[in-house]
Design a protein around this motif. Structure first.
Motif, PDB file in Angstrom:
ATOM      1  N   ASP A 168      27.085  33.150  47.755  1.00 49.85           N
ATOM      2  CA  ASP A 168      26.303  32.425  48.497  1.00 49.85           C
ATOM      3  C   ASP A 168      26.764  31.595  49.447  1.00 49.85           C
ATOM      4  O   ASP A 168      26.222  31.189  50.447  1.00 49.85           O
ATOM      5  CB  ASP A 168      25.721  31.529  47.295  1.00 49.85           C
ATOM      6  N   SER A 169      28.218  30.929  49.389  1.00 46.20           N
ATOM      7  CA  SER A 169      28.901  29.937  50.262  1.00 46.20           C
ATOM      8  C   SER A 169      28.954  30.768  51.398  1.00 46.20           C
ATOM      9  O   SER A 169      28.995  30.330  52.626  1.00 46.20           O
ATOM     10  CB  SER A 169      30.086  29.470  49.562  1.00 46.20           C
ATOM     11  N   ASN A 170      29.476  32.149  51.419  1.00 48.01           N
ATOM     12  CA  ASN A 170      30.122  32.830  52.592  1.00 48.01           C
ATOM     13  C   ASN A 170      28.577  33.551  53.445  1.00 48.01           C
ATOM     14  O   ASN A 170      28.629  33.646  54.578  1.00 48.01           O
ATOM     15  CB  ASN A 170      30.688  34.069  52.397  1.00 48.01           C
ATOM     16  N   LEU A 171      27.469  33.748  52.671  1.00 45.75           N
ATOM     17  CA  LEU A 171      26.175  34.174  53.092  1.00 45.75           C
ATOM     18  C   LEU A 171      25.725  32.964  54.195  1.00 45.75           C
ATOM     19  O   LEU A 171      25.277  33.340  55.241  1.00 45.75           O
ATOM     20  CB  LEU A 171      25.218  34.438  52.421  1.00 45.75           C
ATOM     21  N   THR A 172      25.590  31.601  53.622  1.00 48.26           N
ATOM     22  CA  THR A 172      25.272  30.613  54.467  1.00 48.26           C
ATOM     23  C   THR A 172      26.069  30.347  55.607  1.00 48.26           C
ATOM     24  O   THR A 172      25.513  30.106  56.840  1.00 48.26           O
ATOM     25  CB  THR A 172      25.257  29.130  53.648  1.00 48.26           C
TER      26      THR A 172
ATOM     27  N   SER B 221      38.616  41.031  50.865  1.00 51.33           N
ATOM     28  CA  SER B 221      40.058  40.761  50.331  1.00 51.33           C
ATOM     29  C   SER B 221      40.118  39.569  48.973  1.00 51.33           C
ATOM     30  O   SER B 221      40.962  40.114  48.298  1.00 51.33           O
ATOM     31  CB  SER B 221      40.949  39.975  51.413  1.00 51.33           C
ATOM     32  N   SER B 222      39.358  38.745  48.865  1.00 53.39           N
ATOM     33  CA  SER B 222      39.554  37.825  47.986  1.00 53.39           C
ATOM     34  C   SER B 222      39.078  38.618  46.636  1.00 53.39           C
ATOM     35  O   SER B 222      39.358  38.149  45.406  1.00 53.39           O
ATOM     36  CB  SER B 222      38.978  36.549  48.263  1.00 53.39           C
ATOM     37  N   VAL B 223      38.032  39.281  46.589  1.00 50.09           N
ATOM     38  CA  VAL B 223      37.191  39.813  45.421  1.00 50.09           C
ATOM     39  C   VAL B 223      37.558  41.189  45.258  1.00 50.09           C
ATOM     40  O   VAL B 223      38.056  41.344  43.845  1.00 50.09           O
ATOM     41  CB  VAL B 223      35.831  39.801  45.682  1.00 50.09           C
ATOM     42  N   VAL B 224      37.968  42.044  46.155  1.00 52.55           N
ATOM     43  CA  VAL B 224      38.394  43.243  45.590  1.00 52.55           C
ATOM     44  C   VAL B 224      39.707  43.454  45.772  1.00 52.55           C
ATOM     45  O   VAL B 224      40.648  44.033  44.662  1.00 52.55           O
ATOM     46  CB  VAL B 224      37.866  44.399  46.809  1.00 52.55           C
TER      47      VAL B 224
ATOM     48  N   ASP C  41      39.404  29.567  49.921  1.00 55.18           N
ATOM     49  CA  ASP C  41      38.299  28.915  49.097  1.00 55.18           C
ATOM     50  C   ASP C  41      37.803  29.790  48.006  1.00 55.18           C
ATOM     51  O   ASP C  41      37.367  29.430  46.983  1.00 55.18           O
ATOM     52  CB  ASP C  41      37.059  28.261  50.151  1.00 55.18           C
ATOM     53  N   SER C  42      37.646  31.087  48.534  1.00 53.34           N
ATOM     54  CA  SER C  42      37.146  32.070  47.621  1.00 53.34           C
ATOM     55  C   SER C  42      38.117  32.214  46.369  1.00 53.34           C
ATOM     56  O   SER C  42      37.568  32.392  45.318  1.00 53.34           O
ATOM     57  CB  SER C  42      37.054  33.385  48.323  1.00 53.34           C
ATOM     58  N   ASN C  43      39.350  32.469  46.635  1.00 49.38           N
ATOM     59  CA  ASN C  43      40.411  32.295  45.554  1.00 49.38           C
ATOM     60  C   ASN C  43      40.415  31.137  44.784  1.00 49.38           C
ATOM     61  O   ASN C  43      40.898  30.960  43.504  1.00 49.38           O
ATOM     62  CB  ASN C  43      41.725  32.572  46.315  1.00 49.38           C
ATOM     63  N   VAL C  44      40.173  30.000  45.535  1.00 46.59           N
ATOM     64  CA  VAL C  44      40.257  28.498  44.544  1.00 46.59           C
ATOM     65  C   VAL C  44      38.990  28.629  43.675  1.00 46.59           C
ATOM     66  O   VAL C  44      39.109  28.414  42.428  1.00 46.59           O
ATOM     67  CB  VAL C  44      40.126  27.430  45.666  1.00 46.59           C
ATOM     68  N   LEU C  45      37.857  29.313  44.020  1.00 41.40           N
ATOM     69  CA  LEU C  45      36.706  29.349  43.093  1.00 41.40           C
ATOM     70  C   LEU C  45      37.088  30.345  42.018  1.00 41.40           C
ATOM     71  O   LEU C  45      36.955  29.988  40.862  1.00 41.40           O
ATOM     72  CB  LEU C  45      35.461  29.918  43.978  1.00 41.40           C
TER      73      LEU C  45
ATOM     74  N   SER D  45      33.952  37.703  38.003  1.00 35.04           N
ATOM     75  CA  SER D  45      32.713  38.252  37.796  1.00 35.04           C
ATOM     76  C   SER D  45      31.566  37.061  38.020  1.00 35.04           C
ATOM     77  O   SER D  45      30.536  37.124  38.907  1.00 35.04           O
ATOM     78  CB  SER D  45      32.310  39.009  36.463  1.00 35.04           C
ATOM     79  N   LYS D  46      32.014  35.951  37.659  1.00 38.72           N
ATOM     80  CA  LYS D  46      30.885  34.770  37.651  1.00 38.72           C
ATOM     81  C   LYS D  46      31.131  34.135  38.827  1.00 38.72           C
ATOM     82  O   LYS D  46      30.348  33.372  39.327  1.00 38.72           O
ATOM     83  CB  LYS D  46      31.018  34.198  36.402  1.00 38.72           C
ATOM     84  N   ALA D  47      32.422  34.296  39.341  1.00 35.94           N
ATOM     85  CA  ALA D  47      32.692  33.462  40.888  1.00 35.94           C
ATOM     86  C   ALA D  47      32.008  34.128  41.786  1.00 35.94           C
ATOM     87  O   ALA D  47      31.943  33.668  42.813  1.00 35.94           O
ATOM     88  CB  ALA D  47      34.296  33.105  41.006  1.00 35.94           C
ATOM     89  N   TRP D  48      31.739  35.562  41.721  1.00 36.76           N
ATOM     90  CA  TRP D  48      31.172  36.320  42.845  1.00 36.76           C
ATOM     91  C   TRP D  48      29.940  35.742  43.438  1.00 36.76           C
ATOM     92  O   TRP D  48      29.805  35.873  44.657  1.00 36.76           O
ATOM     93  CB  TRP D  48      31.123  37.724  42.375  1.00 36.76           C
ATOM     94  N   ALA D  49      28.952  35.295  42.512  1.00 34.88           N
ATOM     95  CA  ALA D  49      27.707  34.864  43.119  1.00 34.88           C
ATOM     96  C   ALA D  49      27.903  33.654  44.175  1.00 34.88           C
ATOM     97  O   ALA D  49      27.412  33.354  44.921  1.00 34.88           O
ATOM     98  CB  ALA D  49      26.875  34.544  41.730  1.00 34.88           C
ATOM     99  N   THR D  50      28.882  32.585  43.447  1.00 35.21           N
ATOM    100  CA  THR D  50      29.092  31.461  44.291  1.00 35.21           C
ATOM    101  C   THR D  50      29.779  31.733  45.619  1.00 35.21           C
ATOM    102  O   THR D  50      29.480  31.389  46.807  1.00 35.21           O
ATOM    103  CB  THR D  50      29.997  30.381  43.326  1.00 35.21           C
TER     104      THR D  50
END
Length: 631
Positions: free
Chosen positions: A553-557, A590-593, A517-521, A545-550
């Motif tokens: 948030d989704s993973n934190l919840t 893995s998805s962001v870095v 889901d992170s990669n889709v975002l 950079s802009k997808a990181w905030a979303t």
């Protein structure tokens, strides 16, 4: 714009290498083994024992591929890796015969076991496979019923003895003190004696509720244990039994056994990978008692012992060094009088000590014993299956009036800790019986592993096919990042030596869907930037950079829910939560870095990048409303 500094690439590479190294042991499987451990709490297994085991196997022409020594609490274990189950059974029989010449009084437990098949160099760097739960590895499940009535009966007997001592010390005339039908009855010849006894007992005992009565011209004082004390006795008995079971199961070498309370009077014991069920039942049902007796070091007794006879009124036992100790038959105190045993150090000379705490009855008896036997030795004897052994026999230096006993002498800190453990957890607080026994065969566990592995693999392949078709090269990057995530997750679980169960496999499969889901975002954000007219390099940078905030948030919840399951769940729910929470953390890395590093390597160094392969980007043309495909 889309170039990582060298240290970030090195970080990803190191994470990849660690992931491969610590995941690999899970694919080597297990090999048959024989484990040698202590059958007596006072018998230690040392590295010298490992050499003895090797010599026995060589003398009997039994080939083995490795021997390993592991320190488990006060006693260690020796494990021998063998080629097949036939050799395993033969080695078990040979070692049992050689190490235990007296079959009725075994010194060592020789049990069948399993060892990881991973190379020794992996084990040397701490790369070990995950523990497998009962549903994956097979094993045995026991449900034990604790006899709470037996624990209460023992408490009534102890209180009956205490009441006799209290009334005797207070010089209150009492005809008899008896215990029957969950009630202590003290009989007096006069009402004045009964009233005085009631007043004394109310100040000296807070566990009982006393009610006066009269029968047949006798004045009675009836005592019953308060509800709060009953709950405390039952809770203490349950906790001590669980502690004792933990210490005993260490002898079996079971990886991550589950021993937990179920209800008010039951204990669940799960032993994954255990092959010798009969040996497990024998160890779980072992009885042990603790006794304190005076040592007889008189010349006449020693001369009689030297001639091979034991004088009347004495018994002989071996100590931990194999020396014979003569003790009197009179039992001064038992394990019931011992409330706690901890290791420590003497405040004056800093020598290691064993500090005992006795109950009120034990304190009174110990005070009288130490006052009358200064300079003599007191033996602490541990009985298992009717066989006794002297744990320690210290010399009484002075009167000890308060029930706080300090044992010191020629022992180091490790020996003091070992002795404290033996005294603290040598026996069960209440009898137990096995009311349910369930065995899960290794073949069923293997089927569960295969089905769990297949479901995760097919789920991964379907996600990979979808991502590659829909996002093209970026779909390949996402698939590689997903594989990197699974690798990191398995490596972390192996590093933590977590126990993997069927719910854990379900959590891994769920992690795959959440990680992609992170990669889709990210991919959709890059597409959006391309639709808005950004250059490919700018779209990649802005998309990540802009997808990181979303993503955060989704993973934190989701992580909050996982932590709640971890805090308030138990058993399978807790196992699911552990894998779930770790999977969330590895998926974000893995998805962001990880994926960003791959994208930077592929596209980052192209100065005149005009297109990126991210599937079809639909952008409305303002003149003729056509859609432009950018691929």
């Amino acid at each position: 714009m889309n170039r990582y500094p060298l240290w970030k690439y090195i970080t990803v590479l190191v994470a990849l290498i660690i992931g491969i190294l610590y995941t690999a042991p899970n694919f080597f499987g297990e090999t048959p083994a024989v484990q040698v451990s202590s059958a007596k709490v006072t018998q230690k297994v040392t590295p010298e024992t490992m050499g003895q085991v090797e010599d026995i196997l060589r003398q009997n022409n039994i080939a083995f591929s490795g021997t390993y020594f592991q320190q488990n609490g006060p006693a260690g274990t020796v494990r021998v890796r063998l080629a097949n189950t036939d050799t395993q059974l033969k080695a078990r029989d040979v070692l049992d015969t050689a190490l235990n010449p007296v079959a009725d009084d075994p010194s060592y437990t020789v049990a069948l076991n399993l060892l990881s098949g991973s190379p020794d160099w992996m084990t040397a760097i701490g790369a070990n496979p995950m523990y497998l739960g009962l549903d994956l590895r097979g094993g045995v499940h026991f449900l034990l019923q604790v006899d709470m009535q037996g624990a209460l009966t023992a408490r009534y007997e102890s209180l009956t003895t205490d009441i006799r001592s209290i009334l005797r010390d207070a010089r209150v005339a009492v005809e008899s003190v008896n215990n029957a039908d969950r009630r202590i009855t003290a009989t007096f010849t006069s009402e004045q004696d009964r009233d005085r006894a009631q007043e004394v007992l109310r100040t000296r005992t807070n566990e009982l509720n006393f009610t006066p009565s009269q029968s047949g011209g006798k004045f009675l004082l009836n005592g019953s244990i308060l509800a709060a004390e009953i709950a405390r006795v039952q809770d203490t008995a349950l906790k001590q039994n669980i502690l004792t079971l933990h210490n005993r199961i260490n002898e079996l070498g079971v990886a991550e056994p589950i021993i937990q309370q179920q209800g008010l009077d039951r204990i669940v014991v799960q032993l994954p990978g255990i092959q010798d069920v009969a040996k497990a039942k024998e160890i779980l049902g072992r009885t042990a008692t603790l006794q304190l007796r005076m040592v007889d070091d008189s010349p006449s007794a020693q001369n009689a012992m030297a001639s091979g006879t034991v004088p009347f009124g004495l018994e002989s036992f071996k100590d931990t060094d194999g020396q014979t100790v003569l003790v009197r038959r009179q039992v001064l105190l038992t394990g019931e009088n011992l409330e706690n045993a901890q290791s420590g150090r003497n405040q004056q000379n800093q020598q290691p000590t064993v500090n005992l705490t006795l109950d009120d009855k034990g304190a009174r008896i110990f005070r009288d014993t130490t006052r009358d036997n200064i300079g003599k030795r007191l033996a602490i004897i541990l009985f298992e299956n009717g066989k006794g052994q002297v744990v320690t026999a210290p010399v009484i230096r002075s009167e000890i009036p308060n029930g706080q006993v300090e044992i010191s002498g020629s022992m180091d800190a490790t020996q003091a800790a070992d002795t404290a453990l033996l005294l603290r957890a040598g026996s069960l607080a209440a009898p137990m019986s096995i009311i349910e026994e369930r065995t899960i065969g290794p073949s069923l566990g293997a089927d569960n592993i295969r089905m769990g592995f297949d479901s995760t693999l097919y789920g991964f392949l379907m996600i990979a096919v979808f991502m590659i078709i829909y996002y093209h090269v970026f779909g390949v990057f996402s698939t590689l990042g997903l594989a990197f995530n699974v690798l990191l997750l398995l490596a972390v679980l192996s590093l933590l030596q977590a126990t993997l169960t069927l719910p854990g496999i379900a959590a891994i499969a769920l992690t795959l869907g959440m990680a992609i889901d992170s990669n889709v975002l990210i991919n959709e954000r890059v597409r959006e930037e391309l639709r808005n007219g950004a250059s490919p390099q700018q779209a990649i940078n802005t998309g990540f950079s802009k997808a990181w905030a979303t993503i955060l948030d989704s993973n934190l919840t989701t992580l909050i829910v996982g932590l709640a399951l971890l805090a308030f769940g138990s058993g399978p729910v807790r196992g699911f939560a552990v894998v779930h929470c770790i999977g969330i953390m590895t998926s974000m890395f893995s998805s962001v870095v990880g994926v960003r590093a791959i994208v930077n390597l592929w596209y980052g160094r192209r100065k005149k990048l005009k297109t990126v392969s991210i599937g079809t980007v639909w952008r409305p043309d303002t003149d003729n409303k056509k859609s432009i495909a950018k691929d």
